[in-house]
Design a protein around this motif. Structure first.
Motif, PDB file in Angstrom:
ATOM      1  N   LEU A  39      62.819 -14.439 -12.151  1.00 26.51           N
ATOM      2  CA  LEU A  39      63.705 -15.035 -11.153  1.00 26.51           C
ATOM      3  C   LEU A  39      64.637 -14.010 -10.520  1.00 26.51           C
ATOM      4  N   ILE A  40      65.015 -12.993 -11.303  1.00 25.23           N
ATOM      5  CA  ILE A  40      65.965 -11.998 -10.805  1.00 25.23           C
ATOM      6  C   ILE A  40      65.269 -10.854 -10.095  1.00 25.23           C
ATOM      7  N   THR A  41      64.198 -10.340 -10.682  1.00 28.40           N
ATOM      8  CA  THR A  41      63.535  -9.156 -10.123  1.00 28.40           C
ATOM      9  C   THR A  41      62.216  -9.476  -9.440  1.00 28.40           C
ATOM     10  N   ALA A  57      65.454 -12.567  -6.681  1.00 29.60           N
ATOM     11  CA  ALA A  57      64.105 -12.860  -6.179  1.00 29.60           C
ATOM     12  C   ALA A  57      63.984 -14.321  -5.782  1.00 29.60           C
ATOM     13  N   LEU A  58      64.546 -15.198  -6.592  1.00 28.92           N
ATOM     14  CA  LEU A  58      64.501 -16.628  -6.292  1.00 28.92           C
ATOM     15  C   LEU A  58      65.303 -16.943  -5.031  1.00 28.92           C
ATOM     16  N   THR A  59      66.446 -16.300  -4.886  1.00 32.81           N
ATOM     17  CA  THR A  59      67.279 -16.521  -3.692  1.00 32.81           C
ATOM     18  C   THR A  59      66.555 -16.070  -2.428  1.00 32.81           C
ATOM     19  N   ALA A 116      64.001 -18.614  -1.545  1.00 28.57           N
ATOM     20  CA  ALA A 116      64.604 -19.820  -0.980  1.00 28.57           C
ATOM     21  C   ALA A 116      65.042 -19.590   0.458  1.00 28.57           C
ATOM     22  N   ARG A 117      65.610 -18.414   0.735  1.00 21.93           N
ATOM     23  CA  ARG A 117      66.031 -18.103   2.103  1.00 21.93           C
ATOM     24  C   ARG A 117      64.831 -18.047   3.032  1.00 21.93           C
ATOM     25  N   GLU A 118      63.756 -17.465   2.554  1.00 18.73           N
ATOM     26  CA  GLU A 118      62.561 -17.350   3.390  1.00 18.73           C
ATOM     27  C   GLU A 118      61.979 -18.723   3.691  1.00 18.73           C
ATOM     28  N   SER A 119      61.955 -19.596   2.662  1.00 17.80           N
ATOM     29  CA  SER A 119      61.384 -20.928   2.879  1.00 17.80           C
ATOM     30  C   SER A 119      62.287 -21.794   3.753  1.00 17.80           C
ATOM     31  N   LEU A 127      70.296 -15.065   8.018  1.00 17.26           N
ATOM     32  CA  LEU A 127      68.993 -15.362   7.423  1.00 17.26           C
ATOM     33  C   LEU A 127      68.826 -14.717   6.046  1.00 17.26           C
ATOM     34  N   GLY A 128      69.867 -14.070   5.556  1.00 16.28           N
ATOM     35  CA  GLY A 128      69.795 -13.468   4.235  1.00 16.28           C
ATOM     36  C   GLY A 128      69.308 -12.039   4.229  1.00 16.28           C
TER      37      GLY A 128
END
Length: 836
Positions: free
Chosen positions: A582-584, A748-750, A753-756, A785-786
């Motif tokens: 989730l982080i990397t 990585a999870l963030t 989520a931003r991309e989706s 957009l992150g």
């Protein structure tokens, strides 16, 4: 070694390792050469310092001899030439210049690999020549060296111990890893104490120890084998006065502070011990036996005895049990083993039982199986007392619960406390592994036996609490009066609070338990195994609180201190892996090493979590169908109890993203929780958010303390509103979901989520940036957009510093103070504070 091999592959440049004698630089050079010889395609020759001014001509002759060419032809063509130079800084100055010139000529196909004491001889170095200092490794670097580069299965806490005991010396660590057994590297059996001396240690300290006088050598040996750290003990055993001791060469290797002493470098202890003869070590122990306090005196007397000492086993067993109570299970294990070598009859069985329990609590699970199995095979009454710890040791060492052994004892001695304890342990172990029927059966058996005999209620209570943590049965309300159970009951209490979404309270319970067990004078201290459970439970509380970064840090710290891979049937290792993904976005060295040392194939619960990890990774990579397939396989065994705290993708959304609506509908029918049912309805019917019923449910969901569930639900709600045409209403929910994930530290999870969410956030209101310049608007739009500052710079062909300046001006003009506040302003939500 990677940089050196890259130079060989490129055919120019090189690598020089710099360090003091014994630092391991020559060993790294030789290992690199081994890799080069295996791949082939190179001409490798040594340029010898001992050849003096003729070093380069003689090297050329050796090279032509290898190539079968004539010196008149110059260097052989068509192959990469690798010049190997040990002690590069000892070369003649003219030779040094010529070799460096060759290494910098790309067309020559010439690579220099060497070692040096300092980097000054190769400076200024041509650009492609890498000079790297061989510095002492810390625990993380040692794990990387052994696991990633050497391909060894090694426990993080063992890597940390090797780094400490070998002072981070690269050569010593590699040499030690080569002589240790695989089971010692994984932590399943104890390391030798002291560690054996290696050539690297001799290279560092051999000369200094050779210069010691006989009296100094004996004094240092006494310091090395003494279990007491009192300076007065060392003085009495050595026969020296304090002034004599401090003025001797011994003081170069021993630190004296406040009446205590400590050997400054553990490698000195290993080398002094290895160089001493049996007679010298015996003499040292005899002196310490006469000078040490009770308990320690018996230990040294036992080690000094060349034959058995009648009566010595009893005080040693008492010493071992006291050490175990104080949490020093590794020392207890050493003492109990020594006691077993001196004991006979019942004393020997008591010593073996203590050794087995101490080994188990230290994480030496294979050692524990050995010692406890010996006790179980005896015909004495004490044998049944080994059944409970033996059950745990077998499960931790081999991955399965020895049900058959317990059943035989139930039939043989159903009233024995050891049998009740074993049945209770089996219940908890099966619960951890997701074996619901077996856990329930053994818990019922333990309760029945305890009620019939009137004993063992504390053990059954702990088993009931343990099972309830994993979703089997209800947690008992009674407390235990048995001190050694309190730590494990605190683990259960903390995890129950995590399951109830009261993670702050859970963290307090676990922290209080850890503090109490570490406080001087407490009835029982935490052993490494209990410490691992407390630390992993604390990490799970941080996961439940939505602080994934803190949880990952806690797991990493725990893994380098305690046997985390043994905890909760591998849930500690699974947690480390989930957080890493989730982080990397990938599995880290720490997570991979923990997974690798799992017994057997790991429990079914851990295999399930590995599939979830693969689902996340596939989703991050844009492979929706693969993500759905992995998640589908994982869902064949539903998560239970505390396992539900680990974040997992929403199954319905995952199937819809893979264009598999029938499977999404089937998954929706299986959902039970309020949040999950809400998300399923929104995913299948975006207009469902307009229903009054779901409006009330949404308000209820927002009160849920689990950050991951909140983020999933907000994201699905925003997605549904956007797809139903309410774009402006959906944006804040998508941004809030992203903000929750961002605060969790799951980078990585963030990003995913931003991309989706990008499709819903790419058309902000036109009036948001009326006061900005065109360039400032471009920067702000990308940041919303992150996009990181570095990526903005790449997209707009600017420097990072210029982007930072533009962004600062944007913040000032729009009166916002963070990227998140900017996002909310752009999407018509005002400041961040208005959303909470």
């Amino acid at each position: 070694m990677t940089a050196a091999l890259a130079a060989v592959e490129a055919g120019w440049g090189g690598h020089v390792w710099v360090g003091e004698p014994g630092s391991g630089k020559s060993l790294l050079l030789e290992r690199t050469l081994d890799d080069i010889h295996q791949t082939g395609g190179c001409l490798v020759a040594r340029l010898l310092v001992s050849d003096g001014p003729r070093a380069l001509p003689l090297f050329t002759q050796r090279l032509h001899s290898l190539a079968g060419t004539s010196p008149r032809d110059g260097f052989p063509l068509g192959s990469t030439i690798v010049a190997v130079v040990d002690d590069f800084d000892s070369l003649e100055a003219e030779t040094t210049a010529e070799v460096l010139a060759l290494a910098s000529t790309r067309a020559a196909g010439f690579v220099l690999l060497g070692t040096a004491r300092t980097g000054s001889a190769v400076q200024p170095a041509p650009h492609p020549l890498v000079v790297s200092a061989v510095h002492p490794l810390d625990a993380r670097e040692t794990l990387h060296l052994l696991h990633d580069e050497e391909g060894l299965a090694v426990a993080p806490h063992v890597a940390a111990l090797l780094a400490e005991k070998l002072a981070g010396n690269v050569g010593g660590i590699l040499e030690m890893a080569a002589v240790l057994e695989p089971e010692q590297l994984t932590g399943a059996t104890a390391l030798p104490d002291p560690l054996p001396a290696t050539p690297a240690t001799t290279a560092v300290y051999g000369t200094a120890l050779d210069a010691l006088t006989p009296v100094e050598r004996m004094t240092l040996l006494i310091a090395a084998v003494s279990v007491s750290r009192r300076t007065e003990t060392l003085l009495a055993a050595s026969g020296l006065e304090l002034g004599e001791l401090i003025g001797s060469a011994v003081a170069d290797h021993v630190r004296f502070v406040a009446g205590f002493f400590e050997i400054a470098d553990p490698r000195v202890r290993s080398l002094v011990h290895a160089r001493a003869s049996l007679a010298e070590r015996t003499n040292a122990h005899e002196r310490l036996a006469a000078a040490s306090e009770p308990g320690f005196a018996e230990w040294h007397a036992s080690l000094a005895a060349l034959a058995g000492l009648p009566g010595i086993a009893t005080p040693l067993i008492a010493l071992a049990r006291d050490a175990l109570t104080r949490g020093d299970s590794a020392w207890a294990y050493d003492v109990a083993r020594e006691a077993s070598s001196q004991a006979t009859g019942d004393d020997r069985l008591h010593a073996e039982l203590t050794a087995g329990i101490a080994a188990l609590q230290s994480g030496f699970v294979l050692d524990a199986v050995h010692w406890l199995g010996r006790v179980l095979r005896s015909d004495e009454a004490i044998a049944v007392r080994a059944l409970g710890p033996y059950t745990i040791a077998v499960a931790l060492a081999h991955g399965h619960v020895p049900d058959t052994d317990i059943e035989a004892w139930v039939a043989r001695e159903p009233a024995a406390l050891g049998v009740i304890g074993a049945a209770a342990a089996a219940a908890g172990l099966h619960a951890e592994r997701g074996n619901v029927d077996a856990a329930t059966r053994w818990l019922d058996t333990a309760r029945t036996l305890a009620q019939a005999d009137g004993t063992g209620a504390d053990l059954v209570g702990l088993a009931g609490a343990w099972c309830s943590v994993f979703g089997i049965g209800e947690a008992p309300t009674e407390t235990s009066s048995t001190p050694w159970l309190h730590g494990y009951l605190s683990v259960c209490a903390g995890l129950q609070l995590v399951r109830e979404d009261d993670c702050d309270a859970a963290a307090r319970v676990l922290a209080t338990a850890s503090l109490g067990l570490s406080r001087t004078g407490s009835d029982v201290a935490a052993t490494p195994l209990l410490d691992a459970h407390l630390r992993v439970a604390g990490a799970l509380a941080s996961v439940g609180n939505g602080d994934f970064a803190l949880a990952a840090s806690a797991i990493e710290d725990a893994a380098f201190l305690a046997p985390v891979s043994l905890v909760f049937a591998g849930l500690g290792a699974a947690t480390a892996r989930r957080l890493a993904v989730l982080i990397t976005g990938d599995v880290t060295t720490l997570a991979a090493s923990l997974a690798r040392i799992q017994p057997g194939a790991g429990s079914a619960a851990v295999r399930r979590e590995a599939l979830v990890d693969q689902a996340f990774a596939a989703s991050f990579g844009g492979h929706s169908t693969e993500a759905a397939a992995f998640l589908s396989m994982a869902c064949e065994q539903p998560a239970r109890g505390i396992q539900l705290v680990l974040p997992a993708p929403d199954e319905v959304r995952t199937w819809l993203d893979a264009d598999q609506r029938p499977r999404a509908e089937a998954a929706a029918r299986r959902e039970r929780g309020t949040s999950a049912r809400l998300r399923a309805s929104l995913a299948l019917d975006p207009n469902a958010h307009r229903d009054d019923h779901w409006g009330r449910v949404i308000d209820e969901v927002r009160s849920v303390g689990n950050a991951w569930q909140r983020a999933l639900t907000e994201h699905e709600l925003g997605t549904a509103m956007t797809r139903a045409g309410d774009v402006a209403a959906g944006r804040p929910h998508l941004l809030l979901a992203t903000e929750i994930l961002f605060r969790s530290g799951a980078a990585a999870l963030t990003a995913h989520a931003r991309e989706s969410s990008a499709g819903a956030t790419t058309a902000p209101p036109e009036d948001w940036g009326a006061t900005l310049t065109d360039r400032e608007r471009e920067v702000a739009a990308l940041v919303v957009l992150g996009t990181s500052n570095r990526d903005v710079a790449i997209r707009l062909h600017l420097s990072v510093r210029t982007v930072e300046v533009h962004l600062a001006r944007v913040f000032g003009k729009l009166d916002v103070h963070s990227r998140t506040e900017l996002s909310y302003l752009v999407h018509g939500r005002g400041s961040l504070g208005s959303t909470t």
